[in-house]
Design a protein around this motif. Structure first.
Motif, PDB file in Angstrom:
ATOM      1  N   TRP A   1      -9.593  -2.348  -6.039  1.00  0.00           N
ATOM      2  CA  TRP A   1      -8.439  -2.292  -5.148  1.00  0.00           C
ATOM      3  C   TRP A   1      -8.311  -3.549  -4.304  1.00  0.00           C
ATOM      4  O   TRP A   1      -7.198  -3.971  -3.989  1.00  0.00           O
ATOM      5  CB  TRP A   1      -8.478  -1.036  -4.279  1.00  0.00           C
ATOM      6  CG  TRP A   1      -8.051   0.159  -5.072  1.00  0.00           C
ATOM      7  CD1 TRP A   1      -8.840   1.155  -5.545  1.00  0.00           C
ATOM      8  CD2 TRP A   1      -6.732   0.435  -5.542  1.00  0.00           C
ATOM      9  NE1 TRP A   1      -8.099   2.039  -6.286  1.00  0.00           N
ATOM     10  CE2 TRP A   1      -6.802   1.632  -6.295  1.00  0.00           C
ATOM     11  CE3 TRP A   1      -5.504  -0.212  -5.423  1.00  0.00           C
ATOM     12  CZ2 TRP A   1      -5.682   2.184  -6.917  1.00  0.00           C
ATOM     13  CZ3 TRP A   1      -4.381   0.344  -6.039  1.00  0.00           C
ATOM     14  CH2 TRP A   1      -4.485   1.540  -6.772  1.00  0.00           C
TER      15      TRP A   1
ATOM     16  N   GLU B   1      -6.714  -5.966  -6.661  1.00  0.00           N
ATOM     17  CA  GLU B   1      -5.337  -5.532  -6.893  1.00  0.00           C
ATOM     18  C   GLU B   1      -4.454  -5.884  -5.692  1.00  0.00           C
ATOM     19  O   GLU B   1      -3.322  -6.347  -5.845  1.00  0.00           O
ATOM     20  CB  GLU B   1      -5.332  -4.012  -7.130  1.00  0.00           C
ATOM     21  CG  GLU B   1      -3.968  -3.377  -7.303  1.00  0.00           C
ATOM     22  CD  GLU B   1      -3.346  -3.655  -8.659  1.00  0.00           C
ATOM     23  OE1 GLU B   1      -4.109  -3.914  -9.599  1.00  0.00           O
ATOM     24  OE2 GLU B   1      -2.105  -3.611  -8.749  1.00  0.00           O
ATOM     25  N   PHE B   2      -5.005  -5.710  -4.504  1.00  0.00           N
ATOM     26  CA  PHE B   2      -4.257  -6.020  -3.279  1.00  0.00           C
ATOM     27  C   PHE B   2      -3.939  -7.507  -3.207  1.00  0.00           C
ATOM     28  O   PHE B   2      -2.799  -7.897  -2.944  1.00  0.00           O
ATOM     29  CB  PHE B   2      -5.072  -5.600  -2.050  1.00  0.00           C
ATOM     30  CG  PHE B   2      -4.319  -5.742  -0.759  1.00  0.00           C
ATOM     31  CD1 PHE B   2      -3.490  -4.724  -0.323  1.00  0.00           C
ATOM     32  CD2 PHE B   2      -4.431  -6.884   0.006  1.00  0.00           C
ATOM     33  CE1 PHE B   2      -2.774  -4.852   0.859  1.00  0.00           C
ATOM     34  CE2 PHE B   2      -3.721  -7.026   1.187  1.00  0.00           C
ATOM     35  CZ  PHE B   2      -2.894  -6.001   1.613  1.00  0.00           C
TER      36      PHE B   2
ATOM     37  N   ARG C   1      -3.830  -9.601  -5.654  1.00  0.00           N
ATOM     38  CA  ARG C   1      -2.976 -10.034  -6.734  1.00  0.00           C
ATOM     39  C   ARG C   1      -1.531  -9.632  -6.523  1.00  0.00           C
ATOM     40  O   ARG C   1      -0.624 -10.344  -6.936  1.00  0.00           O
ATOM     41  CB  ARG C   1      -3.477  -9.480  -8.070  1.00  0.00           C
ATOM     42  CG  ARG C   1      -2.860 -10.236  -9.244  1.00  0.00           C
ATOM     43  CD  ARG C   1      -3.364  -9.756 -10.564  1.00  0.00           C
ATOM     44  NE  ARG C   1      -3.558  -8.339 -10.561  1.00  0.00           N
ATOM     45  CZ  ARG C   1      -4.627  -7.742 -11.006  1.00  0.00           C
ATOM     46  NH1 ARG C   1      -5.610  -8.453 -11.489  1.00  0.00           N
ATOM     47  NH2 ARG C   1      -4.728  -6.441 -10.977  1.00  0.00           N
ATOM     48  N   SER C   2      -1.288  -8.478  -5.898  1.00  0.00           N
ATOM     49  CA  SER C   2       0.103  -8.031  -5.838  1.00  0.00           C
ATOM     50  C   SER C   2       0.784  -8.357  -4.513  1.00  0.00           C
ATOM     51  O   SER C   2       1.847  -7.828  -4.243  1.00  0.00           O
ATOM     52  CB  SER C   2       0.197  -6.540  -6.146  1.00  0.00           C
ATOM     53  OG  SER C   2      -0.626  -5.830  -5.292  1.00  0.00           O
TER      54      SER C   2
ATOM     55  N   LYS D   1       6.893 -11.109  -5.990  1.00  0.00           N
ATOM     56  CA  LYS D   1       6.062 -11.982  -5.161  1.00  0.00           C
ATOM     57  C   LYS D   1       6.742 -13.321  -4.941  1.00  0.00           C
ATOM     58  O   LYS D   1       6.620 -13.925  -3.876  1.00  0.00           O
ATOM     59  CB  LYS D   1       4.711 -12.204  -5.837  1.00  0.00           C
ATOM     60  CG  LYS D   1       3.817 -10.997  -5.743  1.00  0.00           C
ATOM     61  CD  LYS D   1       2.669 -11.102  -6.707  1.00  0.00           C
ATOM     62  CE  LYS D   1       1.904 -12.381  -6.508  1.00  0.00           C
ATOM     63  NZ  LYS D   1       0.888 -12.555  -7.558  1.00  0.00           N
TER      64      LYS D   1
ATOM     65  N   PHE E   1       2.335  -4.973  -0.776  1.00  0.00           N
ATOM     66  CA  PHE E   1       1.479  -4.209  -1.687  1.00  0.00           C
ATOM     67  C   PHE E   1       2.159  -2.890  -2.062  1.00  0.00           C
ATOM     68  O   PHE E   1       2.171  -2.503  -3.239  1.00  0.00           O
ATOM     69  CB  PHE E   1       0.132  -3.963  -1.017  1.00  0.00           C
ATOM     70  CG  PHE E   1      -0.833  -3.200  -1.863  1.00  0.00           C
ATOM     71  CD1 PHE E   1      -1.319  -3.739  -3.035  1.00  0.00           C
ATOM     72  CD2 PHE E   1      -1.257  -1.935  -1.484  1.00  0.00           C
ATOM     73  CE1 PHE E   1      -2.215  -3.039  -3.822  1.00  0.00           C
ATOM     74  CE2 PHE E   1      -2.145  -1.233  -2.261  1.00  0.00           C
ATOM     75  CZ  PHE E   1      -2.626  -1.786  -3.430  1.00  0.00           C
TER      76      PHE E   1
END
Lengths: 217, 238
Positions: free
Chosen positions: A57, A60-61, A63-64, B154, B193
């Motif tokens: 996570w 993931e955080f 990256r997004s 993004k 996010f």
């Protein structure tokens, strides 16, 4: 208004000095990205499920979420905690950490791509864990991911202009600065654009060559 | 922290700008990707050249450079856009170029026999695309398209640098007015996010639908090929 060749020649040295920072930020960030990416991948393979999910996570955080707010976070929040860093350092760290979450996925796919028989052979030979990873799995996995990692170097180069958000004097920033002095933006920004296209086309030809060289099938 | 939460109308406005840019940019990118992707599979060399020029130029450029070009440089030769339009154009053209590579690679990945069957059945080129090649290629396109949509979302953060008040700009404004650096910049990351996770849910749903349509199962782990296809610096081999 037409293209001013005299002016383009005059501003060229300014752009080159900006290019120096772009190259430094990209290469230093890339070193962080390829090392930290491997660390993320290996951390995700520990026996503890809670720990693995936490790492998952976190990556993931990172990256997004977009690079620019991350740059703000590193550049403005760390000083609030007593760590003062320059804008170039902050840019390099953010770029590197951001892309490390991408390279982590690449390493993971590369490791999954290693044939199962290799793992079974390691078990059969009763190899210690360190030798399994260092001598069998990683050499094969890394060979597979070299072209993809090359693509991420190009991607980082193309994201480096975002560092101007925290006032790193990179290529686009210097183009913007000379443009705003003379109020002629057409030449500097077009030159930066062309430079990016030239570098990207050349480097994607190089990556294609890497792909042929390291092809496994 | 409470100051940051109290300014929720600003956060909502910013989020709305980000979402709108994502949707409009995504729509433009999808159209361009299909158009230029199909051009890349054409029999005629000059149509394929069109595809190469578009892809290399817009994929090879940084989105921020494109945006600055539309925003600062083109008005000087008389082309004026609103900021929003310039942003959608820059994002759509850039992501569309990655998408075009995905479309081209996916159409080329449809088994050759399918193509030969359409010739044998005397399909017109349009019928061939519409009835046989695109439906099968579409399933291959979806996972990389999903990645690209999140990349696009993004990418919208760059508009904060030319004066649009999106989420990133809102966080900067709130940090300036309240002085709560940590809270403001943590908040904006969390909001991005959340948006990304919602997009991901939609993408997963679409993937399941298409896979069921074709009667295939999702691969458990993404392969090197699909990761490379969604990579911002990469194209689809083939």
């Amino acid at each position: 208004m037409t293209w001013d060749w005299q002016y383009s020649g005059d501003i060229f040295p300014d752009l080159l000095s900006g290019l120096r920072y772009t190259v430094i930020a990209t290469l230093a960030g890339y070193v962080i990205a390829i090392v930290l990416g491997l660390v993320w991948t290996l951390l995700r393979r520990t026996p503890s499920r809670v720990f693995n999910q936490t790492i998952r996570w976190i990556t993931e955080f990172i990256r997004s979420t977009p690079l620019i707010p991350q740059l703000y976070f590193v550049f403005f929040v760390l000083p609030a905690w007593g760590i003062t860093i320059g804008s170039l350092t902050a840019g390099i760290i953010t770029l590197g950490v951001h892309y490390s979450t991408y390279t982590a996925e690449v390493y993971r796919a590369g490791i999954a791509d290693v044939p199962k028989g290799q793992w079974e052979a390691c078990t059969a030979l009763n190899l210690p864990k360190s030798r399994v990873w260092l001598d069998v799995i990683l050499p094969q996995a890394i060979r597979r991911v070299i072209p993809t990692l090359g693509n991420y170097l190009i991607a980082m180069f193309k994201d480096s202009p975002m560092l101007l958000a925290i006032n790193v004097a990179e290529l686009l920033f210097s183009a913007y600065k000379v443009g705003s002095q003379s109020l002629q933006f057409l030449e500097p920004i077009t030159m930066v654009g062309l430079l990016f296209v030239v570098v990207s086309v050349i480097s994607s030809i190089l990556v294609r060559r890497l792909e042929r060289r390291y092809a496994t099938t | 922290m409470s100051d940051v939460l109290d300014s929720y109308p600003q956060w909502l406005d910013g989020a709305w700008v980000t979402v709108r840019l994502t949707l409009l940019g995504g729509a433009l990118a999808l159209v361009l990707a299909l158009l230029f992707g199909m051009a890349g599979t054409s029999r005629h060399a000059w149509v394929r050249v069109l595809n190469r020029v578009y892809v290399e130029f817009f994929r090879g450029n940084a989105t921020l450079v494109l945006l600055f070009w539309f925003f600062y440089a083109l008005p000087l030769i008389g082309l004026r856009f609103t900021t929003m339009f310039a942003a959608v154009l820059a994002l759509g053209l850039n992501v569309g170029a990655y998408g075009a590579e995905v479309v081209r690679g996916s159409i080329n990945a449809v088994p050759k026999a399918q193509y030969e069957a359409t010739i044998a059945l005397n399909f017109t080129p349009f019928q061939r695309m519409r009835r046989v090649l695109l439906p099968q290629a579409f399933a291959l396109m979806l996972p990389p398209f999903g990645n690209l949509l999140i990349e696009l979302m993004k990418g919208t953060a760059i508009v904060s640098l030319v004066g649009l008040v999106d989420l990133t700009r809102v966080s900067k404004n709130i940090q300036g007015s309240t002085g709560e650096t940590v809270a403001a910049f943590s908040m904006v990351l969390v909001l991005y996010f959340v948006i990304a996770q919602v997009l991901q849910l939609f993408v997963r749903y679409a993937e399941r639908r298409v896979d069921r349509m074709l009667g295939r199962r999702l691969p458990a782990e993404p392969s090197l090929g699909t990761i490379a296809a969604g990579a911002p610096g990469a194209g689809v081999a083939g």
